[in-house]
Design an enzyme around this catalytic site. Sequence first.
Site, PDB file in Angstrom:
ATOM      1  N   ARG A 212      -0.297  14.747  12.393  1.00 48.62           N
ATOM      2  CA  ARG A 212       0.557  14.199  11.116  1.00 48.62           C
ATOM      3  C   ARG A 212       1.733  15.395  10.149  1.00 48.62           C
ATOM      4  O   ARG A 212      -0.042  15.988   9.208  1.00 48.62           O
ATOM      5  CB  ARG A 212      -0.532  13.446  10.280  1.00 48.62           C
TER       6      ARG A 212
ATOM      7  N   CYS B  95      -4.873  12.073  12.588  1.00 47.82           N
ATOM      8  CA  CYS B  95      -5.271  11.138  12.688  1.00 47.82           C
ATOM      9  C   CYS B  95      -5.204  10.519  14.581  1.00 47.82           C
ATOM     10  O   CYS B  95      -4.493  10.925  15.045  1.00 47.82           O
ATOM     11  CB  CYS B  95      -4.578   9.771  12.075  1.00 47.82           C
TER      12      CYS B  95
ATOM     13  N   LYS C 115       0.738  -1.588  -0.416  1.00 48.03           N
ATOM     14  CA  LYS C 115      -0.486  -0.254  -0.554  1.00 48.03           C
ATOM     15  C   LYS C 115       0.596   1.234   0.118  1.00 48.03           C
ATOM     16  O   LYS C 115       0.471   1.897  -0.523  1.00 48.03           O
ATOM     17  CB  LYS C 115      -0.778  -0.270   1.089  1.00 48.03           C
ATOM     18  N   ASN C 116       1.439   1.417   0.622  1.00 46.56           N
ATOM     19  CA  ASN C 116       2.826   2.408   1.968  1.00 46.56           C
ATOM     20  C   ASN C 116       4.118   2.857   0.255  1.00 46.56           C
ATOM     21  O   ASN C 116       4.079   3.832  -0.101  1.00 46.56           O
ATOM     22  CB  ASN C 116       3.104   2.512   2.873  1.00 46.56           C
TER      23      ASN C 116
ATOM     24  N   ARG D 106      -4.808  10.830   4.721  1.00 48.73           N
ATOM     25  CA  ARG D 106      -4.035  11.667   4.798  1.00 48.73           C
ATOM     26  C   ARG D 106      -2.147  11.391   3.453  1.00 48.73           C
ATOM     27  O   ARG D 106      -2.096  12.638   2.985  1.00 48.73           O
ATOM     28  CB  ARG D 106      -3.261  11.443   6.079  1.00 48.73           C
TER      29      ARG D 106
ATOM     30  N   ARG E  11      -8.309  -0.654   5.107  1.00 48.72           N
ATOM     31  CA  ARG E  11      -7.506   0.449   4.412  1.00 48.72           C
ATOM     32  C   ARG E  11      -6.340  -0.283   4.173  1.00 48.72           C
ATOM     33  O   ARG E  11      -6.006   0.516   3.243  1.00 48.72           O
ATOM     34  CB  ARG E  11      -7.665   1.771   5.165  1.00 48.72           C
TER      35      ARG E  11
ATOM     36  N   ASP F 166       4.894   0.405  12.217  1.00 51.37           N
ATOM     37  CA  ASP F 166       3.233   0.049  11.365  1.00 51.37           C
ATOM     38  C   ASP F 166       3.287  -1.436  12.415  1.00 51.37           C
ATOM     39  O   ASP F 166       2.378  -1.988  11.859  1.00 51.37           O
ATOM     40  CB  ASP F 166       3.277   0.032   9.732  1.00 51.37           C
TER      41      ASP F 166
ATOM     42  N   ASP G 114       5.615  19.820   7.945  1.00 51.98           N
ATOM     43  CA  ASP G 114       6.291  20.903   8.116  1.00 51.98           C
ATOM     44  C   ASP G 114       7.273  21.068   7.325  1.00 51.98           C
ATOM     45  O   ASP G 114       8.585  21.968   6.102  1.00 51.98           O
ATOM     46  CB  ASP G 114       7.076  21.983   9.174  1.00 51.98           C
TER      47      ASP G 114
HETATM   48  C1  EPZ Z   1       4.395   6.818   6.317  1.00 55.01           C
HETATM   49  O1  EPZ Z   1       3.745   7.758   6.444  1.00 55.01           O
HETATM   50  C2  EPZ Z   1       3.538   5.472   6.667  1.00 55.01           C
HETATM   51  N1  EPZ Z   1       2.686   6.063   5.436  1.00 55.01           N
HETATM   52  C3  EPZ Z   1       3.026   5.367   7.593  1.00 55.01           C
HETATM   53  O2  EPZ Z   1       2.161   3.539   7.333  1.00 55.01           O
HETATM   54  C4  EPZ Z   1       3.807   5.066   8.638  1.00 55.01           C
HETATM   55  O3  EPZ Z   1       3.497   5.162  10.278  1.00 55.01           O
HETATM   56  C5  EPZ Z   1       4.993   6.127   8.526  1.00 55.01           C
HETATM   57  O4  EPZ Z   1       5.859   6.127   7.155  1.00 55.01           O
HETATM   58  C6  EPZ Z   1       6.243   6.249   8.919  1.00 55.01           C
HETATM   59  O5  EPZ Z   1       7.348   4.768   8.652  1.00 55.01           O
HETATM   60  C7  EPZ Z   1       2.620   6.167   3.807  1.00 55.01           C
HETATM   61  O6  EPZ Z   1       3.780   5.386   3.205  1.00 55.01           O
HETATM   62  C8  EPZ Z   1       1.658   6.140   3.059  1.00 55.01           C
HETATM   63  P1  EPZ Z   1       6.167   9.946   8.276  1.00 55.01           P
HETATM   64  P2  EPZ Z   1       4.193   9.454   6.255  1.00 55.01           P
HETATM   65  O7  EPZ Z   1       6.497  11.530   7.862  1.00 55.01           O
HETATM   66  O8  EPZ Z   1       5.092   9.435   5.543  1.00 55.01           O
HETATM   67  C9  EPZ Z   1       7.068  13.755  11.803  1.00 55.01           C
HETATM   68  C10 EPZ Z   1       0.738   3.036   7.660  1.00 55.01           C
HETATM   69  O9  EPZ Z   1      -0.317   2.427   8.519  1.00 55.01           O
HETATM   70  N2  EPZ Z   1       7.147  14.256  10.218  1.00 55.01           N
HETATM   71  O10 EPZ Z   1       6.839   9.185   7.973  1.00 55.01           O
HETATM   72  O11 EPZ Z   1       2.809  10.620   7.110  1.00 55.01           O
HETATM   73  C11 EPZ Z   1       5.797  12.992  11.601  1.00 55.01           C
HETATM   74  O12 EPZ Z   1       5.058  13.222  12.388  1.00 55.01           O
HETATM   75  C12 EPZ Z   1       0.812   4.425   7.362  1.00 55.01           C
HETATM   76  O13 EPZ Z   1       0.454   1.915   6.780  1.00 55.01           O
HETATM   77  C13 EPZ Z   1       7.190  15.637  11.318  1.00 55.01           C
HETATM   78  O14 EPZ Z   1       7.243  15.942  11.990  1.00 55.01           O
HETATM   79  O15 EPZ Z   1       5.437   9.552   8.247  1.00 55.01           O
HETATM   80  C14 EPZ Z   1       6.321  11.688  12.813  1.00 55.01           C
HETATM   81  O16 EPZ Z   1       6.744  11.534  14.281  1.00 55.01           O
HETATM   82  C15 EPZ Z   1       0.151   4.744   9.395  1.00 55.01           C
HETATM   83  N3  EPZ Z   1       7.240  16.437  10.062  1.00 55.01           N
HETATM   84  C16 EPZ Z   1       7.766  11.207  12.087  1.00 55.01           C
HETATM   85  O17 EPZ Z   1       7.752  12.382  11.215  1.00 55.01           O
HETATM   86  C17 EPZ Z   1       6.832  15.788   7.991  1.00 55.01           C
HETATM   87  O18 EPZ Z   1       7.157  17.106   7.833  1.00 55.01           O
HETATM   88  C18 EPZ Z   1       7.597   9.992  10.806  1.00 55.01           C
HETATM   89  O19 EPZ Z   1       6.627  10.294  10.123  1.00 55.01           O
HETATM   90  C19 EPZ Z   1       5.974  15.236   8.165  1.00 55.01           C
HETATM   91  C20 EPZ Z   1       6.467  14.354   9.760  1.00 55.01           C
END
Ligand code: EPZ
Length: 419
Positions: free
Chosen positions: A120, A115, A22-23, A91, A398, A306, A123
């Site tokens: 989420r 969520c 999916k991701n 998202r 999902r 995850d 920035d």
């Molecule tokens: C991806 O989300 C995955 N989703 C998530 O899987 C997964 O949990 C996550 O990566 C971490 O591995 C998809 O790929 C569609 P991040 P993403 O940006 O990219 C912080 C699932 O269950 N952050 O890597 O949105 C954020 O809050 C889903 O399949 C910032 O601070 O996650 C988090 O604490 C859930 N600023 C950390 O970084 C930003 O601009 C990692 O988030 C972006 C992120």
Amino acid sequence: MDKILVHGGRPLSGNVRVSGSKNSALPILAATLLTRDECVIHHVPDLSDIHYMLQILSHLGAQVERASGTVTVKAEKIATEAPYELVRKMRASVCVLGPLLGRENEATVSLPGGCVIGDRPIDLHLKGFEALGAAVRVQGGNVKCFASQLKGAVIPLRGKFGSTVLGTDNIMMAAVLADGTTVIDGAAEEPEVVDLANFLNAMGAKIEGAGTRRIIVEGVKELHGAEHAVIPDRIEAGTFLVAGAIAGKEVKLTRANPTHLQSVIGALEKAGFRIESKKDSVTIHGNGAPTPLELITEPYPGFPTDMQAQMSALLCKTNGISTITENIFPQRFMHVSELKRMGANITLENATAIINGVDRLSGAPVMASDLRASAALVLAGLQADGVTEVNRVYHIDRGYEMIDEKLNALGAEIERVKV
Ligand code: EPZ
């Protein structure tokens, strides 16, 4: 709204085929916006999140066709505004920002809400677009980006929680058509980022270093269509490995990629499970007395956030005291209160769950909340006495293709009930 009834105590054995990731599919489908030519993507899983992404592509003007696991996209002319009513449903829609900005020099997408797993923010994505020369404005719940011409830049892309997966994807997709070279420092190293980079390179992009912390993108004039097969879903695979650990005699995952599962396989082996890895399969053998674990979630190649909830379900009945510390989404413990309704003994201390293994779990009505927490409740039901009723199953649909049918094919007894 369906619910599923899990009858506990059924042993699992046999083969289960892992679906496409999916991701990986979500950003790859967004990347098809970067060319007017036709793109063909194979092994796209049949999930509601994918359905939402296809709706967004269609809304933007792309021709989209789906024939079982293959999706064909042709984005000859596209609009640059993704509507709130679609984006709010998922998202990950935020990953259309990069391709829209990269191809049309403008993009408007509604800000993703939070969520249940926590805030989420995006920035880091927006900082990356600004580094490429885009003007970014947040107005009326939308983020608007526009640039006369994107220019390559050196972009540090780590926040206080480490790397960002979709942020790395978005900046890569914005940079492929920019003037000059972009260096992404502190890039996410996940296999899904590598899969996206491979697809973009097949379209004529020039990306090196995907899978490391430093990705180099040399801008090109335009991209052409390409055909691509999405990698297997390592989180679905990990979820089925935990199902095998919880209730398995011998469960074999086919079309799996063991190199993407090293941290999960390592944790299960540390708990005492025998696991055999081959080129495209992984087999787990049951073990009546696993040992407790101390897990910490980290960006890839560390233990994946995850998989945190699913491992909690296993450790609930693992004799001894286990701990899981959540470093990526510190609030990602929606499953804990529901597992406690089944008799689990878990206490939360800040971002650490302390799990004291119990002898028995009892089936109960529980509430699904986020995708992975919901899967954890199904896994807990496999080892509970009686029937576990998991409500709001749309959360599971999902991200898991036919999880009930796949588990039943291994010997589980799961009923899906329409309510
Ligand atoms: C991806 O989300 C995955 N989703 C998530 O899987 C997964 O949990 C996550 O990566 C971490 O591995 C998809 O790929 C569609 P991040 P993403 O940006 O990219 C912080 C699932 O269950 N952050 O890597 O949105 C954020 O809050 C889903 O399949 C910032 O601070 O996650 C988090 O604490 C859930 N600023 C950390 O970084 C930003 O601009 C990692 O988030 C972006 C992120």
